[in-house]
Design an enzyme around this catalytic site. Structure first.
Site, short mmCIF file in Angstrom:
data_model
loop_
_atom_site.label_atom_id
_atom_site.label_comp_id
_atom_site.label_asym_id
_atom_site.label_seq_id
_atom_site.Cartn_x
_atom_site.Cartn_y
_atom_site.Cartn_z
CG ASP A 65 31.48 64.42 63.52
OD1 ASP A 65 30.81 63.40 63.23
OD2 ASP A 65 32.41 64.82 62.82
C1 BGC Z 1 32.18 62.28 60.49
C2 BGC Z 1 30.95 63.01 60.03
C3 BGC Z 1 29.87 62.03 59.67
C4 BGC Z 1 29.59 61.17 60.87
C5 BGC Z 1 28.49 60.15 60.67
C6 BGC Z 1 31.87 61.26 61.56
O1 BGC Z 1 32.96 60.46 61.83
O2 BGC Z 1 33.12 63.21 60.96
O3 BGC Z 1 31.25 63.86 58.96
O4 BGC Z 1 28.73 62.69 59.24
O5 BGC Z 1 30.77 60.46 61.22
O6 BGC Z 1 28.87 59.12 59.88
#
Ligand code: BGC
Length: 759
Positions: free
Chosen positions: A292
């Site tokens: 993530d």
């Molecule tokens: C989120 C993810 C997301 C990623 C990219 C993160 O902060 O937890 O679910 O896909 O950002 O935007």
């Protein structure tokens, strides 16, 4: 040796020089594996590490931005030191970035472009929690298909969706992004979404790679506070959290994303058991794991890694393949290999996984396959909106309908549409809106005006504003708690109208990432406004626009009609009007419990009995002394404009074993006056287990449509798989014993029977 090198080079050339020529030829798996090996064998360590690096294209930051300047990023792209980018939008922009790699780098390995396409790209569908309330898997697959097509039209070939985190806590902002509290429902919805995004073949022209996220346990954040610590025992992890991920892996999801949280002291990004041993080992899944956003580097803040280099070492050893904008792999992986702290075979495995997805997407055959401006020309966004309207109507849940207020009779002379969300064209778009335009939804007021006949007067009053600040993904909300200037006009209007439709609930960005709340009632002055209106007109239909289950006990006790309309996307107002005026007979059922009070959270139907479910007259049993312990509206609940009568539940036998399944049969009759659809739900309870089992668990459901007076018999085959759980032996198996079986229209009002299983 020479011969082998020649072979590899010939093979490589055959896959690198035929770009654009044979994109229609499906590559067999063996073929792809040989190509991957050939490419890998020619890569330097730095180029391999490059495939594991993902850069943000600078839109939609969801965390701290990388320290690299854009010139450095561009040089790294040219040098083949980047494998993927996220948030690069439009076919022109992705072509531009792809060209940097294809025209300058030595290995010419195409980039893969990711984006959070969570509930539509441009045409916005209901938020996932809302859409799940339709229980209509075909519809959900279809909305994912449309989202994929619109993504391809903008150069995106990888979505970070579906989120399949089971969540039982309405306080958690990201509950909007998932399918609610049930592992089975979350599993089947996740699989439908994956099928919609990926189609039957990732190499197809309009398919994109999907992501099962967040692996794992992210929905169990303590106290519902986003990013918070998770304490999950093995039983809950295996039996409640992991099943949707196993289903996604089996469905062939191309990628996984790990999660920000720790479980029992181990951050998921550094969790070797979850990523390497279970997912890639036992489940034998072949895709790649993206971290993530900066979650590798965040292991420093967790107190698990001493610096970026250490974090990179832990994450790679644990099985995190790609570093999303964290900079840890880029700065340290090669060095870690050179000094012997990481085996190069681990890097090789990670790179192979990334290459595999790129091959499957057809990027080696045509790196510009997803940068084709013609795709957009062939899309009818108008048709997509029509489909969004149908799915949105299916997602609406009718919680209460007394005084026959609904469906609204076309003899009604005047309707007052009141509330901060009544003419709001933005709130229904919700959070994680991809490129859904701000203020582009059909508002409830617009929907109602479009649905009434010319003799009905429709008037609107704002009543109160909900928020006072600018709305955006990152900025905190400023809820209005003092401006009552619109109250009087709203009260006057209500007084002079036959029927009031109150549209209240949550702002577009009240739910979502970083949007946890300790209060889940009507924010700001909405409750006060509602009570004032009730004093002058009690014919109120409350329409909730919400991203989470809300605390609505007062409304439930005092209002005749309540409709849960979630954040339904682009066609929200039209879909709501379809239900309010009976053009669509509501069939949605809650995928999550609505509590009486927020203090009951986490609240879920598939709870344990405990050792003290009751204790006669005494207080010493598991309950609250100030509020009932059950849900105000339980999981699976939802009314229709007709009524369904369930007959007795009958079983083909009362004993089963692994060879002889049994069948459960029940007859359902539409006893009302209009055609309607019912979600017939099947629950099982394993009464005694080597680990205690929930009081009931959803194991199947069927959608049944019935004409007035019509009956249908529904049959559920009971399979051994439905009886399995992760037992004290630490395997999935069925234990001999007695099972209760329940069938009905929600998780509480059920017909029951029981049977024995003996191996
Ligand atoms: C989120 C993810 C997301 C990623 C990219 C993160 O902060 O937890 O679910 O896909 O950002 O935007």
């Amino acid at each position: 040796m020479k011969k082998q090198t020649l072979y590899i080079i010939t093979l490589l050339l055959s896959c690198l020089t035929t770009f654009g020529q044979n994109s229609k030829i499906p590559s067999s798996i063996e073929n792809i594996e040989m190509k991957i090996d050939s490419v890998l064998s020619l890569m330097t360590l730095e180029e391999k590490v490059g495939q594991l690096v993902q850069y943000n294209g600078s839109w939609d930051l969801t965390g701290p931005a990388s320290e690299l300047g854009s010139k450095q990023k561009e040089d790294n792209l040219k040098n083949g030191l980047v494998g993927s980018m996220l948030n690069v939008l439009s076919v022109e922009a992705t072509r531009e970035a792809q060209k940097l790699v294809m025209e300058n780098s030595r290995m010419k390995i195409p980039l893969i472009f990711g984006y959070d396409v969570i509930h539509g790209y441009k045409t916005i569908f209901p938020i996932p929690l809302g859409e799940t309330a339709s229980w209509d898997l075909d519809a959900m697959e279809r909305s994912a298909r449309i989202a994929a097509i619109e993504s391809v039209a903008e150069g995106v070939n990888w979505t970070f969706s579906p989120m399949i985190d089971v969540s039982r806590d309405a306080r958690w902002g990201r509950i909007m992004e998932g399918s609610g509290e049930d592992p089975y429902l979350t599993s089947v919805v996740g699989v439908a979404k994956i099928k919609g995004y990926q189609g039957d073949d990732l190499a197809g022209d309009l398919t994109i790679a999907a992501t099962a996220k967040h692996f794992a346990g992210y929905g169990f954040a303590e106290a519902g506070r986003d990013y918070n610590t998770v304490n999950l025992g093995e039983n809950e992890l295996q039996n409640s959290v992991l099943p949707p991920f196993k289903a996604a892996a089996e469905a062939g999801v191309a990628t996984f994303m790990n999660s920000f949280n720790e479980i029992d002291g181990i951050p998921s990004t550094g969790n070797k058991y979850l990523q390497r041993d279970l997912l890639k080992g036992e489940w034998d899944w072949k895709g790649f794991m993206v971290s993530d956003w900066a979650s590798i580097t965040e292991m420093i803040d967790h107190g698990f890694a001493k610096d970026k280099k250490h974090a990179a070492q832990i994450a790679m050893n644990a099985g995190s393949d790609m570093d999303m904008e964290g900079g840890a792999y880029e700065s340290s992986l090669a060095e870690l290999v050179k000094e012997g702290s990481i085996e190069e075979t681990l890097i090789d495995d990670a790179v192979k996984r990334v290459l595999r997805v790129k091959f499957k997407l057809g990027l080696f055959e045509d790196p510009y396959k997803y940068s084709n401006p013609d795709v957009k020309k062939n899309i009818s966004y108008e048709d997509h909106r029509k489909e969004a309207r149908t799915i949105a109507a299916k997602s609406i849940v009718l919680l209460k309908n007394e005084k026959q207020l609904l469906p609204i009779n076309n003899t009604v002379k005047s309707i007052a549409v009141i509330g901060p969300l009544a003419n709001d064209k933005d709130a229904p778009i919700g959070n994680w809106r991809a490129q859904g335009e701000a203020n582009s939804a059909v508002s409830v007021l617009e929907g109602i005006k479009g649905a009434v006949n010319k003799n009905t007067k429709v008037e609107y009053a704002l009543g109160t504003i909900l928020g006072t600040s600018e709305r955006s993904f990152l900025l905190p909300l400023d809820i209005n708690t003092s401006d009552r200037s619109g109250f009087q006009a709203a009260i006057e209007l209500a007084k002079n109208s036959e029927l009031v439709v109150m549209v209240l609930g949550e702002d577009a960005f009240q739910a979502g990432e970083g949007r946890s709340q300790a209060k889940i009632g009507l924010a700001g002055l909405q409750q006060e406004l509602l009570e004032e209106i009730k004093k002058v007109n009690s014919n109120i239909v409350l329409v909730l626009i919400n991203g989470r289950p809300m605390e609505i006990s007062w409304a439930s006790e005092n209002l005749p009609a309540i409709v849960v309309a979630w954040q339904l996307g682009s066609e929200s107002g039209n879909a709501i009007a379809d239900v309010l005026f009976g053009k669509y007979n509501p069939s949605g059922k809650l995928p999550v419990s609505f509590p009486r009070l927020v203090g009951q959270e986490p609240l879920y139907y598939n709870q344990k009995n405990t050792g003290r479910p009751t204790n006669g007259e005494h207080v010493t049993y598991s309950h609250y002394t100030d509020v009932k312990k059950d849900a105000l509206y339980p999981f699976g609940y939802g009314l229709s404009y007709t009524q369904f009568e369930y007959g007795d539940l009958s079983l083909s036998r009362t004993e089963m074993n692994s060879e002889n399944n049994i069948e459960a049969t029940i007859t359902i009759k539409n006893t009302g006056k209009v055609k309607g659809k019912e979600v017939v739900q099947l629950y099982l309870q394993d009464i005694i287990g080597s680990r205690t089992r929930p009081v009931k668990e959803l194991k199947g459901f069927q959608l049944v449509e019935l004409e007035p007076g019509e009956s249908k018999t529904v049959t559920f085959p009971i399979t051994t798989k439905m009886l399995e759980f992760y037992t004290a032996n630490r395997v999935w198996e069925v234990e001999d014993g007695e099972f209760n079986i329940f069938v009905g229209g929600n998780s509480i009002d059920l017909k029951s029977s029981n049977f024995k299983f003996k191996n």
